[in-house]
Design a protein around this motif. Structure first.
Motif, PDB file in Angstrom:
ATOM      1  N   ILE A   1     -49.447 -42.475 -20.370  1.00 26.39           N
ATOM      2  CA  ILE A   1     -49.486 -42.487 -18.907  1.00 26.39           C
ATOM      3  C   ILE A   1     -48.158 -42.965 -18.336  1.00 26.39           C
ATOM      4  O   ILE A   1     -47.615 -42.377 -17.393  1.00 26.39           O
ATOM      5  N   ALA A   2     -47.614 -44.036 -18.912  1.00 29.37           N
ATOM      6  CA  ALA A   2     -46.345 -44.568 -18.413  1.00 29.37           C
ATOM      7  C   ALA A   2     -45.221 -43.553 -18.566  1.00 29.37           C
ATOM      8  O   ALA A   2     -44.338 -43.439 -17.710  1.00 29.37           O
ATOM      9  N   GLU A   3     -45.264 -42.789 -19.642  1.00 28.41           N
ATOM     10  CA  GLU A   3     -44.211 -41.806 -19.888  1.00 28.41           C
ATOM     11  C   GLU A   3     -44.258 -40.674 -18.872  1.00 28.41           C
ATOM     12  O   GLU A   3     -43.232 -40.284 -18.309  1.00 28.41           O
ATOM     13  N   THR A   4     -45.443 -40.127 -18.618  1.00 27.17           N
ATOM     14  CA  THR A   4     -45.536 -39.015 -17.664  1.00 27.17           C
ATOM     15  C   THR A   4     -45.372 -39.499 -16.228  1.00 27.17           C
ATOM     16  O   THR A   4     -44.846 -38.776 -15.379  1.00 27.17           O
ATOM     17  N   HIS A   5     -45.790 -40.735 -15.962  1.00 29.47           N
ATOM     18  CA  HIS A   5     -45.687 -41.260 -14.599  1.00 29.47           C
ATOM     19  C   HIS A   5     -44.239 -41.355 -14.132  1.00 29.47           C
ATOM     20  O   HIS A   5     -43.948 -41.236 -12.941  1.00 29.47           O
ATOM     21  N   GLU A   6     -43.317 -41.543 -15.061  1.00 27.02           N
ATOM     22  CA  GLU A   6     -41.904 -41.633 -14.697  1.00 27.02           C
ATOM     23  C   GLU A   6     -41.436 -40.395 -13.942  1.00 27.02           C
ATOM     24  O   GLU A   6     -40.537 -40.467 -13.110  1.00 27.02           O
TER      25      GLU A   6
ATOM     26  N   GLY B   1     -48.869 -37.571 -13.158  1.00 26.05           N
ATOM     27  CA  GLY B   1     -47.909 -36.557 -13.562  1.00 26.05           C
ATOM     28  C   GLY B   1     -48.192 -35.949 -14.921  1.00 26.05           C
ATOM     29  O   GLY B   1     -47.280 -35.483 -15.606  1.00 26.05           O
ATOM     30  N   MET B   2     -49.469 -35.930 -15.318  1.00 26.87           N
ATOM     31  CA  MET B   2     -49.819 -35.457 -16.656  1.00 26.87           C
ATOM     32  C   MET B   2     -50.070 -33.953 -16.705  1.00 26.87           C
ATOM     33  O   MET B   2     -50.368 -33.402 -17.761  1.00 26.87           O
ATOM     34  N   ASN B   3     -49.965 -33.293 -15.557  1.00 27.86           N
ATOM     35  CA  ASN B   3     -50.217 -31.851 -15.509  1.00 27.86           C
ATOM     36  C   ASN B   3     -48.923 -31.042 -15.473  1.00 27.86           C
ATOM     37  O   ASN B   3     -48.906 -29.902 -15.018  1.00 27.86           O
ATOM     38  N   GLY B   4     -47.837 -31.638 -15.914  1.00 29.15           N
ATOM     39  CA  GLY B   4     -46.561 -30.933 -15.945  1.00 29.15           C
ATOM     40  C   GLY B   4     -45.622 -31.418 -14.862  1.00 29.15           C
ATOM     41  O   GLY B   4     -46.037 -32.014 -13.868  1.00 29.15           O
ATOM     42  N   ASP B   5     -44.338 -31.174 -15.066  1.00 27.71           N
ATOM     43  CA  ASP B   5     -43.334 -31.587 -14.087  1.00 27.71           C
ATOM     44  C   ASP B   5     -43.489 -30.799 -12.795  1.00 27.71           C
ATOM     45  O   ASP B   5     -43.748 -29.597 -12.806  1.00 27.71           O
TER      46      ASP B   5
END
Length: 360
Positions: free
Chosen positions: A61-66, A181-185
Motif C-alpha cells: 500500500i505504501a509503495e503504490t500510495h506514493e 493508487g493500486m489500480n495503476g498510475d
C-alpha cells in the motif's frame, strides 16, 4: 478543536490495538525515558506517515500510495503543465506550493487524524481507522462541492439518491484500492477505467438490458451520453480564482460567486473508457491571471484546455428536469452549454465543448 484535544490520546481502544504495542517512539521518534516535555519532543515527528513509518508493515500500500493522486496531486500538475510552459514553470510552482498543496494527504491524515486542510488533530483519540471517517476524512477535504451536492446542502437541490435513499458512504463506491493508487498510475482522476462505474457489479448492471423498462435506456441514449447527462441535478460551478498574500504575508484566495446549473456539452475527455459524445460540464475556477501575484502570464497556454470540464456530479437523481420529457431536453438551450454561457475571454478555450443550436 482545542490545541490540547488535537493530541489527546484518549481512546482506550487504542491501547488495546496492534499499533499501540510499538510505543510512541517507534513511529514518532523523540527522546524516550525523560520527563520534561521539551526534552521528550526533541526530534519529534508529528506525522510519521509522511515519511516511511507505515511502509515498514504496509509495504504494498505504501509503495503504490506514493504515486496515487491523493499523495502526489498529479491531477493538478497535469492541467497546469498543459496551460503553462517551461519558461514560466518555476514561477508558477512558487504559487502552487503555497496555495494548492494543502489537499495532499498522508496515510495518517485519513486513518488517524483530521486532514491538514482542517488543521489536523486526532480524529478518534489516536485509534487507527481501517475505513476512514467519512465526515472528517472524506468531506473534510471534499466538502464545499462534493459533500454539499451529495447530502443536499445546496439550496433547492436534493441530495444524491445514493445518500438520501440508501445512505451509501463514500467508500462504498470509492475503494481503498482506488485511494491507494493500486489500480495503476493515473495522471488525472479521469484517466483509465471509470472508478467507480455506474454499471459495476452489484450496481446498475441491468441498464439497457432486456429487463430494463426505461424507454430512454436504449442504445442511442446510452451510446451518445453519460449517465449524468440525464441524472445530474444542478451542481456548483466556480469562477475566477485568484491567489495571493495579504499585508502580513498570509496566503489566501478569492473567487467570484459560484452558480448552480446543469450544462451539457461535448465530451472533452472522449476515450474508450468514456466514449460518450455528450456529458455534463462543470466550470472550474481557473482564470488566465489566477497566479498573477507571482508573475505575469504564468498560464500562457491557458486556451489549451477548456474551463468547462468533464464532470461527475455527486447529486444524481432518478428524475431530473432535463429527463422529465423528450422536449425537456431536446431543443431546450437551458441545459446545454452554448456560447452565451461562456465568458468572452474563454470562448477559445471552450470552442470544442460548446453546443450550437443545430446540435441539441
Amino acid at each position: 478543536m482545542e490545541v490540547w484535544d488535537k493530541v489527546n490520546v484518549k481512546n482506550e481502544d487504542f491501547f488495546q490495538s496492534l499499533h499501540s504495542r510499538y510505543g510512541c517512539v517507534a513511529c514518532h521518534g523523540g527522546t524516550p525515558d525523560v520527563t520534561l516535555k521539551d526534552e521528550a519532543h526533541e526530534g519529534l515527528v508529528h506525522d510519521p506517515s509522511a515519511g516511511q513509518a507505515c511502509a515498514t508493515c504496509h509495504v504494498e500500500i505504501a509503495e503504490t500510495h506514493e504515486n496515487s493522486l491523493h499523495k502526489d496531486q498529479e491531477g493538478y500538475l497535469t492541467v497546469l503543465r498543459a496551460r503553462s510552459d517551461e519558461a514560466h514553470w518555476d514561477q508558477l510552482m512558487v504559487g502552487y506550493e503555497i496555495h494548492c498543496t494543502s489537499c495532499h494527504a498522508t496515510c495518517g491524515q485519513c486513518h488517524v487524524s483530521r486532514p491538514a486542510f482542517l488543521e489536523g488533530g486526532l480524529s478518534s483519540g489516536h485509534q487507527f481507522k481501517e475505513t476512514p471517517l467519512m465526515n472528517i476524512s472524506c468531506t473534510g477535504c471534499h466538502g464545499s462541492r462534493i459533500q454539499d451536492e451529495y447530502k443536499g446542502k445546496n439550496e433547492g437541490v436534493k441530495g444524491d439518491v445514493h445518500w438520501i435513499k440508501y445512505g451509501l458512504p463514500c467508500f462504498d463506491c470509492h475503494t481503498g484500492a482506488e485511494m491507494h493508487g493500486m489500480n495503476g498510475d493515473r495522471n488525472h482522476r479521469y484517466d483509465g477505467p471509470q472508478e467507480p462505474g455506474c454499471t459495476d457489479p452489484d450496481c446498475h448492471e441491468g441498464i439497457g438490458g432486456p429487463k430494463d423498462e426505461q424507454a430512454q435506456h436504449d442504445e442511442t441514449h446510452l451510446t451518445l451520453m453519460s449517465c449524468e447527462t440525464c441524472h445530474a441535478q444542478p451542481y456548483k460551478n466556480c469562477y475566477n480564482c485568484h491567489v495571493q498574500k495579504d499585508e502580513h504575508g498570509v496566503p489566501y484566495f478569492k473567487t467570484d460567486e459560484s452558480e448552480l446549473a446543469v450544462k451539457i456539452g461535448f465530451n472533452p475527455r472522449q476515450s474508450p473508457e468514456r466514449p460518450w459524445e455528450y456529458v455534463v460540464l462543470r466550470h472550474v475556477p481557473v482564470a488566465r491571471d489566477t497566479f498573477s501575484y507571482y508573475g505575469e502570464n504564468l498560464l500562457p497556454n491557458f486556451d489549451a484546455l477548456p474551463t468547462w470540464v468533464y464532470a461527475t456530479p455527486h447529486n444524481t437523481a432518478a428524475k431530473t428536469p432535463q429527463n422529465a420529457s423528450c422536449n425537456a431536453c431536446h431543443g431546450n438551450a437551458e441545459f446545454f452549454l452554448t456560447a452565451d454561457d461562456v465568458r468572452p475571454d474563454e470562448l477559445e478555450a471552450n470552442k470544442d465543448v460548446i453546443v450550437t443550436e443545430m446540435q441539441y
